[in-house]
Design an enzyme around this catalytic site. Sequence first.
Site, short mmCIF file in Angstrom:
data_model
loop_
_atom_site.label_atom_id
_atom_site.label_comp_id
_atom_site.label_asym_id
_atom_site.label_seq_id
_atom_site.Cartn_x
_atom_site.Cartn_y
_atom_site.Cartn_z
N ARG A 75 0.85 -1.19 0.00
CA ARG A 75 0.00 0.00 0.00
C ARG A 75 0.89 1.24 0.00
NH1 ARG A 75 -2.40 3.21 4.51
NH2 ARG A 75 -4.01 4.46 3.50
N HIS A 119 -2.89 10.92 0.35
CA HIS A 119 -2.38 10.77 1.71
C HIS A 119 -1.76 12.12 2.09
CE1 HIS A 119 -0.92 7.55 4.75
NE2 HIS A 119 -0.62 8.72 5.28
N GLU A 164 -7.46 8.62 5.82
CA GLU A 164 -7.77 9.34 7.06
C GLU A 164 -8.26 10.77 6.86
OE1 GLU A 164 -4.55 9.05 9.84
OE2 GLU A 164 -4.54 6.88 9.83
N ASN A 289 -7.36 2.18 9.76
CA ASN A 289 -6.07 2.39 10.39
C ASN A 289 -6.31 2.43 11.89
OD1 ASN A 289 -5.14 2.66 7.81
ND2 ASN A 289 -4.63 4.83 7.95
N TYR A 291 -4.45 2.37 15.73
CA TYR A 291 -3.22 2.46 16.52
C TYR A 291 -3.46 2.30 18.01
CZ TYR A 291 -0.74 3.84 12.34
OH TYR A 291 -0.17 3.82 11.10
N GLU A 354 -3.51 0.14 8.08
CA GLU A 354 -2.34 0.55 8.86
C GLU A 354 -2.50 0.04 10.28
OE1 GLU A 354 -1.30 4.76 9.01
OE2 GLU A 354 -1.72 4.97 6.87
C1 BGC Z 1 -1.02 8.02 9.01
C2 BGC Z 1 0.44 7.80 8.73
C3 BGC Z 1 1.25 8.06 9.99
C4 BGC Z 1 0.79 7.07 11.04
C5 BGC Z 1 1.52 7.17 12.36
C6 BGC Z 1 -1.48 7.50 10.34
O1 BGC Z 1 -2.31 8.45 10.92
O2 BGC Z 1 -1.81 7.56 7.95
O3 BGC Z 1 0.83 8.62 7.68
O4 BGC Z 1 2.61 7.98 9.79
O5 BGC Z 1 -0.57 7.26 11.31
O6 BGC Z 1 1.29 8.40 12.95
#
Ligand code: BGC
Length: 446
Positions: A75, A119, A164, A289, A291, A354
């Site tokens: 990707r 992006h 995003e 995505n 995290y 992601e």
């Molecule tokens: C984004 C990336 C970024 C990653 C870590 C995501 O919000 O798509 O570009 O590097 O998070 O912060």
Amino acid sequence: MSTFDPGFLWGAATSSYQIEGAVTEDGRGPSIWDTFAATPGAVRGGDTGAVAADHYHRFPGDVALMAELGLRAYRFSLAWPRIQPTGSGPANQRGLDFYRRLTDTLLDHGIQPWPTLYHWDLPQPLEDAGGWPVRDTAERFAEYAALTHEALGDRVTHWTTLNEPWCSAFLGYGTGRHAPGRREPAAAVRAAHHLLLGHGLAAEALRDSARVGITLNLTHVTPLSADPADLDAARRIDGMQNRLFLDPLLRGSYPVDVLADLHEVTAFGHVHDGDLKRIGALPDHLGINYYAPMLVAGGTTPAQSAYVGSPLVRIADGGRPRTAMGWEIDERGLLELLLRLRADYPAVPLYITENGAAFDDVMERDGVHDTDRIAYLDGHLRSCARAIGHGVPLRGYFVWSLLDNFEWSFGYGPRFGIVHVDYATQRRTPKDSAHWYAEVIRRGGL
Ligand code: BGC
């Protein structure tokens, strides 16, 4: 052992401005990130994407490395200002040629190209004309999508329109922590709508021969307690972060409570008849995505926050270990999020586009022993396996990121790669996590 379907798509992700460099080559025009990074104080250490991981020149080696790791898909994003240097008008063939060469090299190595059209690197002239808060930018985006489709449509089967849109709208135009650095709450909300509209219009231009999706940064939001103020804070944050995007895309309407939360910011007069029908044409897949989860509480003092319309909200501490970004590590949040999507929205194929973590990697003589990153990825992949076990239509997973790269306003400090980049020599060294991930792919599971 957690096994995944043999067709499960194993990949890694990057984005144009974060890795390519070569910002003035072959006719590329300036983007809002070139301008923002050149603004004193905007990016830590004054770092810019001018060279980054020099992927523009080193992509053949990078693709060979992907093949060695056994990636099935890659990707990446296309830099709009390479393809339309001013954001409108005819395509710059040299810009398109770069992406043709990249996709051909991927296909030659048996790696599926997964391009994202946007992006975050908006051509600067479009920002000068008003940026995403103006409707015309959505029309320009559709034009760019059509040009790109014409050039690459014979090679690409899965497109992603936006990465995003929450970040583009609320960090770009709300807090000003991202390019273009504006702090205008009403403009941020208009930007969110025009990004969604841009997605809808671009999807119409791309759809004839391919599958088209969008990637959202979603999270699992929980209230700190059962106190009504905390419950209301959680509803608001879930509204702004998740439902403001999910509902128009998957249900064809804005959530009524979020419209009410925002009524003092904007009356939504920028939404035209027919917009939601175009936005709400179901995507062929949804990229997620993920995290970190969010624990939220009612606040007492207005804080400058990305959550336009909800000033009295505070992000609480869940007491869990954190990554080098300060983000709490909790893979259960991913499982909860996936189960919630299954329960509340129509079933579209899902991809984790992601997931990953920055840690303070140490380059030793024999490599980077990033056991913390392996533990993070392992935990989150276990959540994926469990979600699939519960019937969630999850079809693939992309690690963020293939390479260490330019981490936006944090510059080159945080390292998210499974491959280490020595920025002085541009030498690539797969970290232990890369070898571990290669083995996961080879075995089809954990
Ligand atoms: C984004 C990336 C970024 C990653 C870590 C995501 O919000 O798509 O570009 O590097 O998070 O912060």
